[in-house]
Design a protein around this motif. Structure first.
Motif, PDB file in Angstrom:
ATOM      1  N   ASP A 132     -12.842  11.244  -6.768  1.00 20.59           N
ATOM      2  CA  ASP A 132     -11.988  10.450  -7.657  1.00 20.59           C
ATOM      3  C   ASP A 132     -10.510  10.671  -7.327  1.00 20.59           C
ATOM      4  O   ASP A 132      -9.721   9.717  -7.305  1.00 20.59           O
ATOM      5  N   GLU A 172      -8.125   7.715  -5.740  1.00 21.34           N
ATOM      6  CA  GLU A 172      -6.923   7.313  -6.475  1.00 21.34           C
ATOM      7  C   GLU A 172      -5.686   7.409  -5.582  1.00 21.34           C
ATOM      8  O   GLU A 172      -4.854   6.482  -5.543  1.00 21.34           O
ATOM      9  N   ALA A 197      -5.820   4.818  -2.676  1.00 20.09           N
ATOM     10  CA  ALA A 197      -5.502   3.492  -3.208  1.00 20.09           C
ATOM     11  C   ALA A 197      -4.004   3.351  -3.427  1.00 20.09           C
ATOM     12  O   ALA A 197      -3.403   2.310  -3.141  1.00 20.09           O
ATOM     13  N   GLU A 198      -3.385   4.408  -3.933  1.00 23.80           N
ATOM     14  CA  GLU A 198      -1.938   4.385  -4.157  1.00 23.80           C
ATOM     15  C   GLU A 198      -1.187   4.228  -2.842  1.00 23.80           C
ATOM     16  O   GLU A 198      -0.252   3.422  -2.725  1.00 23.80           O
ATOM     17  N   ASP A 251      -2.982  -5.293 -10.776  1.00 27.45           N
ATOM     18  CA  ASP A 251      -3.266  -3.888 -10.459  1.00 27.45           C
ATOM     19  C   ASP A 251      -4.296  -3.802  -9.337  1.00 27.45           C
ATOM     20  O   ASP A 251      -5.454  -4.205  -9.515  1.00 27.45           O
ATOM     21  N   ARG A 297      -9.612   1.936  -5.086  1.00 28.74           N
ATOM     22  CA  ARG A 297     -10.541   3.061  -5.283  1.00 28.74           C
ATOM     23  C   ARG A 297     -11.928   2.712  -4.748  1.00 28.74           C
ATOM     24  O   ARG A 297     -12.589   3.555  -4.123  1.00 28.74           O
ATOM     25  N   ARG A 305      -5.226  -0.939  -7.982  1.00 28.37           N
ATOM     26  CA  ARG A 305      -5.869   0.375  -7.961  1.00 28.37           C
ATOM     27  C   ARG A 305      -7.394   0.280  -7.975  1.00 28.37           C
ATOM     28  O   ARG A 305      -8.052   0.993  -7.221  1.00 28.37           O
TER      29      ARG A 305
END
Length: 199
Positions: free
Chosen positions: A113, A117, A120-121, A136, A142, A138
């Motif tokens: 996780d 995260e 993805a950022e 969004d 992810r 994100r």
């Protein structure tokens, strides 16, 4: 970024790059290549401490002024040429994403996780920022990060899950949906159809 560096990426990544606007194409390709280099460090890590030292070297290079960065590394040369197009926060997020996996024989849900995260950022949110979108990215970032990790390290990701997220419809975001589709169980022609039509 030189064409030789782009050719080191997998065909789906090159397809995604081809659909990026010309003014961000090189920077987008560079982000994917840096991500790929960090994946190689993890792949080749026999001693976690050695891998950690390599990641620290990259972090220091990223944080240095362009004229103070080590010479002879094509990715750093490309980063210098990109100027301030790629924010330092994106590079640090990618480094942290891969560092989170070091030293784990099997990746826990918690570690994955964190990795997903941050990855993805580093890539999806950075690209979305270039496009000026308020959507969004994100969730699909992810999804992509987890599925890509599952393909690269199948024996270390077994059992990890993540809710699927809908793909963006906007043409400007097609490179991100191409990446996300590319790590799902679809055929090459189906991926090309998506690239062409968005469906």
């Amino acid at each position: 970024m030189t064409s030789d560096l782009v050719l080191e990426l997998a065909p789906p990544a090159r397809l995604a790059i081809a659909y990026a606007p010309s003014d961000v194409r090189s920077a987008f390709a560079l982000l994917l290549q840096i991500d790929n280099r960090f994946a190689e460090i993890l792949h080749n890590a026999r001693e976690p401490m050695i891998a950690q030292i390599k990641m620290a070297w990259w972090r220091e290079a990223f944080a240095s002024a362009a004229d103070a960065r080590p010479k002879g590394e094509p990715l750093l040369q490309a980063l210098n040429e990109a100027g301030d197009r790629i924010p330092l926060s994106a590079l640090e997020a990618l480094a942290s994403a891969w560092e989170a996996l070091l030293g784990s024989e099997r990746f826990s849900q918690e570690v994955i996780d964190v990795h997903a995260e941050l990855r993805a950022e580093g890539i999806f949110l950075t690209y979305a920022g270039w496009m000026g979108t308020v959507q969004d990215m994100r969730p699909i970032g992810r999804n992509w990060a987890l599925d890509a990790l599952r393909i690269a390290f199948p024996e270390r990701v077994a059992g990890c899950i993540m809710p699927p997220a809908p793909l963006p419809k906007a043409r400007a975001l097609r490179p991100l949906s191409i990446l996300t589709m590319s790590v799902r169980t679809i055929s090459g022609p189906r991926l090309i159809l998506h690239a062409l039509t968005g469906i």
